[in-house]
Design a protein around this motif. Structure first.
Motif, PDB file in Angstrom:
ATOM      1  N   GLY A   1      -3.426   9.313   9.970  1.00 15.59           N
ATOM      2  CA  GLY A   1      -2.273   9.944   9.328  1.00 15.59           C
ATOM      3  C   GLY A   1      -1.916   9.161   8.077  1.00 15.59           C
ATOM      4  O   GLY A   1      -2.742   8.939   7.205  1.00 15.59           O
ATOM      5  N   ARG A   2      -0.662   8.691   8.011  1.00 15.18           N
ATOM      6  CA  ARG A   2      -0.202   7.955   6.829  1.00 15.18           C
ATOM      7  C   ARG A   2      -0.280   6.443   7.009  1.00 15.18           C
ATOM      8  O   ARG A   2       0.088   5.694   6.120  1.00 15.18           O
ATOM      9  CB  ARG A   2       1.231   8.359   6.519  1.00 15.18           C
ATOM     10  CG  ARG A   2       1.337   9.834   6.138  1.00 15.18           C
ATOM     11  CD  ARG A   2       2.751  10.309   6.008  1.00 15.18           C
ATOM     12  NE  ARG A   2       3.501   9.516   5.051  1.00 15.18           N
ATOM     13  CZ  ARG A   2       4.821   9.533   4.964  1.00 15.18           C
ATOM     14  NH1 ARG A   2       5.529  10.281   5.773  1.00 15.18           N
ATOM     15  NH2 ARG A   2       5.444   8.785   4.077  1.00 15.18           N
ATOM     16  N   VAL A   3      -0.719   5.975   8.175  1.00 12.02           N
ATOM     17  CA  VAL A   3      -0.791   4.542   8.448  1.00 12.02           C
ATOM     18  C   VAL A   3      -2.209   4.160   8.853  1.00 12.02           C
ATOM     19  O   VAL A   3      -3.041   5.021   9.130  1.00 12.02           O
ATOM     20  CB  VAL A   3       0.208   4.123   9.552  1.00 12.02           C
ATOM     21  CG1 VAL A   3       1.633   4.381   9.117  1.00 12.02           C
ATOM     22  CG2 VAL A   3      -0.083   4.838  10.847  1.00 12.02           C
TER      23      VAL A   3
ATOM     24  N   VAL B   1       5.112   0.785   4.778  1.00 13.78           N
ATOM     25  CA  VAL B   1       4.963  -0.342   3.867  1.00 13.78           C
ATOM     26  C   VAL B   1       3.508  -0.776   3.806  1.00 13.78           C
ATOM     27  O   VAL B   1       2.751  -0.603   4.758  1.00 13.78           O
ATOM     28  CB  VAL B   1       5.849  -1.533   4.301  1.00 13.78           C
ATOM     29  CG1 VAL B   1       7.320  -1.192   4.187  1.00 13.78           C
ATOM     30  CG2 VAL B   1       5.524  -1.985   5.703  1.00 13.78           C
ATOM     31  N   SER B   2       3.115  -1.328   2.662  1.00 13.52           N
ATOM     32  CA  SER B   2       1.806  -1.956   2.498  1.00 13.52           C
ATOM     33  C   SER B   2       2.018  -3.451   2.438  1.00 13.52           C
ATOM     34  O   SER B   2       2.841  -3.932   1.658  1.00 13.52           O
ATOM     35  CB  SER B   2       1.123  -1.475   1.218  1.00 13.52           C
ATOM     36  OG  SER B   2       0.783  -0.124   1.333  1.00 13.52           O
ATOM     37  N   VAL B   3       1.308  -4.183   3.269  1.00 13.38           N
ATOM     38  CA  VAL B   3       1.468  -5.631   3.343  1.00 13.38           C
ATOM     39  C   VAL B   3       0.103  -6.303   3.291  1.00 13.38           C
ATOM     40  O   VAL B   3      -0.915  -5.704   3.645  1.00 13.38           O
ATOM     41  CB  VAL B   3       2.217  -6.056   4.629  1.00 13.38           C
ATOM     42  CG1 VAL B   3       3.645  -5.554   4.626  1.00 13.38           C
ATOM     43  CG2 VAL B   3       1.503  -5.575   5.872  1.00 13.38           C
TER      44      VAL B   3
ATOM     45  N   PRO C   1     -11.650 -15.999  -1.417  1.00 13.66           N
ATOM     46  CA  PRO C   1     -11.979 -14.564  -1.399  1.00 13.66           C
ATOM     47  C   PRO C   1     -12.166 -14.049   0.029  1.00 13.66           C
ATOM     48  O   PRO C   1     -12.766 -14.705   0.864  1.00 13.66           O
ATOM     49  CB  PRO C   1     -13.296 -14.487  -2.174  1.00 13.66           C
ATOM     50  CG  PRO C   1     -13.417 -15.771  -2.896  1.00 13.66           C
ATOM     51  CD  PRO C   1     -12.619 -16.775  -2.150  1.00 13.66           C
ATOM     52  N   GLY C   2     -11.613 -12.887   0.273  1.00 13.86           N
ATOM     53  CA  GLY C   2     -11.736 -12.275   1.593  1.00 13.86           C
ATOM     54  C   GLY C   2     -10.774 -12.828   2.626  1.00 13.86           C
ATOM     55  O   GLY C   2     -10.907 -12.536   3.810  1.00 13.86           O
ATOM     56  N   SER C   3      -9.792 -13.642   2.212  1.00 14.09           N
ATOM     57  CA  SER C   3      -8.860 -14.213   3.179  1.00 14.09           C
ATOM     58  C   SER C   3      -7.676 -13.287   3.456  1.00 14.09           C
ATOM     59  O   SER C   3      -6.975 -13.471   4.432  1.00 14.09           O
ATOM     60  CB  SER C   3      -8.341 -15.564   2.693  1.00 14.09           C
ATOM     61  OG  SER C   3      -7.602 -15.411   1.506  1.00 14.09           O
ATOM     62  N   LEU C   4      -7.461 -12.289   2.588  1.00  8.41           N
ATOM     63  CA  LEU C   4      -6.353 -11.354   2.767  1.00  8.41           C
ATOM     64  C   LEU C   4      -6.866  -9.923   2.750  1.00  8.41           C
ATOM     65  O   LEU C   4      -7.858  -9.615   2.098  1.00  8.41           O
ATOM     66  CB  LEU C   4      -5.313 -11.515   1.654  1.00  8.41           C
ATOM     67  CG  LEU C   4      -4.574 -12.839   1.559  1.00  8.41           C
ATOM     68  CD1 LEU C   4      -3.667 -12.840   0.346  1.00  8.41           C
ATOM     69  CD2 LEU C   4      -3.768 -13.101   2.815  1.00  8.41           C
ATOM     70  N   GLN C   5      -6.179  -9.062   3.462  1.00  7.21           N
ATOM     71  CA  GLN C   5      -6.455  -7.630   3.389  1.00  7.21           C
ATOM     72  C   GLN C   5      -5.126  -6.892   3.349  1.00  7.21           C
ATOM     73  O   GLN C   5      -4.145  -7.338   3.909  1.00  7.21           O
ATOM     74  CB  GLN C   5      -7.305  -7.159   4.566  1.00  7.21           C
ATOM     75  CG  GLN C   5      -6.638  -7.260   5.914  1.00  7.21           C
ATOM     76  CD  GLN C   5      -7.563  -6.804   7.028  1.00  7.21           C
ATOM     77  OE1 GLN C   5      -8.681  -6.403   6.793  1.00  7.21           O
ATOM     78  NE2 GLN C   5      -7.076  -6.872   8.255  1.00  7.21           N
ATOM     79  N   THR C   6      -5.104  -5.785   2.637  1.00 11.21           N
ATOM     80  CA  THR C   6      -3.888  -4.987   2.517  1.00 11.21           C
ATOM     81  C   THR C   6      -3.968  -3.833   3.509  1.00 11.21           C
ATOM     82  O   THR C   6      -4.961  -3.116   3.547  1.00 11.21           O
ATOM     83  CB  THR C   6      -3.748  -4.444   1.084  1.00 11.21           C
ATOM     84  OG1 THR C   6      -3.727  -5.556   0.185  1.00 11.21           O
ATOM     85  CG2 THR C   6      -2.460  -3.666   0.927  1.00 11.21           C
ATOM     86  N   VAL C   7      -2.933  -3.694   4.317  1.00 13.88           N
ATOM     87  CA  VAL C   7      -2.866  -2.604   5.285  1.00 13.88           C
ATOM     88  C   VAL C   7      -1.558  -1.853   5.104  1.00 13.88           C
ATOM     89  O   VAL C   7      -0.570  -2.400   4.618  1.00 13.88           O
ATOM     90  CB  VAL C   7      -2.994  -3.112   6.737  1.00 13.88           C
ATOM     91  CG1 VAL C   7      -4.353  -3.711   6.983  1.00 13.88           C
ATOM     92  CG2 VAL C   7      -1.913  -4.096   7.085  1.00 13.88           C
ATOM     93  N   THR C   8      -1.555  -0.597   5.486  1.00 13.55           N
ATOM     94  CA  THR C   8      -0.377   0.256   5.407  1.00 13.55           C
ATOM     95  C   THR C   8       0.068   0.582   6.827  1.00 13.55           C
ATOM     96  O   THR C   8      -0.729   1.051   7.631  1.00 13.55           O
ATOM     97  CB  THR C   8      -0.701   1.546   4.634  1.00 13.55           C
ATOM     98  OG1 THR C   8      -1.216   1.192   3.362  1.00 13.55           O
ATOM     99  CG2 THR C   8       0.525   2.404   4.466  1.00 13.55           C
ATOM    100  N   LEU C   9       1.336   0.326   7.115  1.00 13.34           N
ATOM    101  CA  LEU C   9       1.842   0.593   8.462  1.00 13.34           C
ATOM    102  C   LEU C   9       3.311   0.953   8.412  1.00 13.34           C
ATOM    103  O   LEU C   9       3.955   0.849   7.384  1.00 13.34           O
ATOM    104  CB  LEU C   9       1.603  -0.614   9.372  1.00 13.34           C
ATOM    105  CG  LEU C   9       1.890  -1.997   8.802  1.00 13.34           C
ATOM    106  CD1 LEU C   9       3.257  -2.441   9.190  1.00 13.34           C
ATOM    107  CD2 LEU C   9       0.865  -2.950   9.332  1.00 13.34           C
TER     108      LEU C   9
END
Length: 153
Positions: A86-88, A64-66, A38-46
């Motif tokens: 903004g959008r990222v 994209v969201s990765v 748990p907590g090893s990944l995070q989703t970001v938008t760029l």
């Protein structure tokens, strides 16, 4: 590595990751990563500067969201908290290392390819267990047949 080799490697990794995203076993294994750690990944938008048109020189590209790791890949310290711009999303790492969008997309692709390999290993392991179980059942059936006096034709 020269520039062309690096570009080809990056394109290959992204193409394989796109294929892996369509495989249900791979995505299930990727989802298990978050459950196991748990907590090893995070989703970001760029913005994907490489995915845009060639004439835009990286200024316009798809958003994209990765999923990326929560720690800096260079030093292992925690990453900064993402904030919307903004959008990222952008952030500042406390360690001072800069996360470029292309490097983050490559990191996410490599994580996904790692999940794909794990899923393939799991499939092979399951298949080997099934073969072993069938072999053991056949051996038991042969022993029982010999005990009753039946022989193979």
């Amino acid at each position: 590595m020269n520039l062309l080799t690096t570009y080809r490697k990056r394109r290959w990794i992204r193409r394989e990751a796109d294929i892996a995203r369509t495989e249900p076993d791979t995505m299930a294994r990727h989802a298990q990563t978050e459950e196991v750690e748990p907590g090893s990944l995070q989703t970001v938008t760029l913005r994907d500067h490489i995915g845009g048109p060639w004439w835009a020189l990286g200024l316009f590209g798809p958003i994209v969201s990765v999923d990326i790791g929560t720690h800096c890949p260079r030093c292992g310290q925690p990453r900064g908290l993402p904030q919307w711009r903004g959008r990222v999303q952008t952030w500042t790492n406390p360690c001072g290392h800069i996360d470029r969008p292309a490097a983050l997309i490559d990191e996410a692709s490599e994580l996904l390819l790692g999940a794909r390999v794990d899923a393939q290993i799991q499939r092979i392991h399951n298949r080997n267990n099934l073969i072993a179980a069938r072999s053991a059942a056949q051996t038991r059936a042969n022993r029982a047949a010999r005990a009753k006096g039946y022989t193979h034709a």
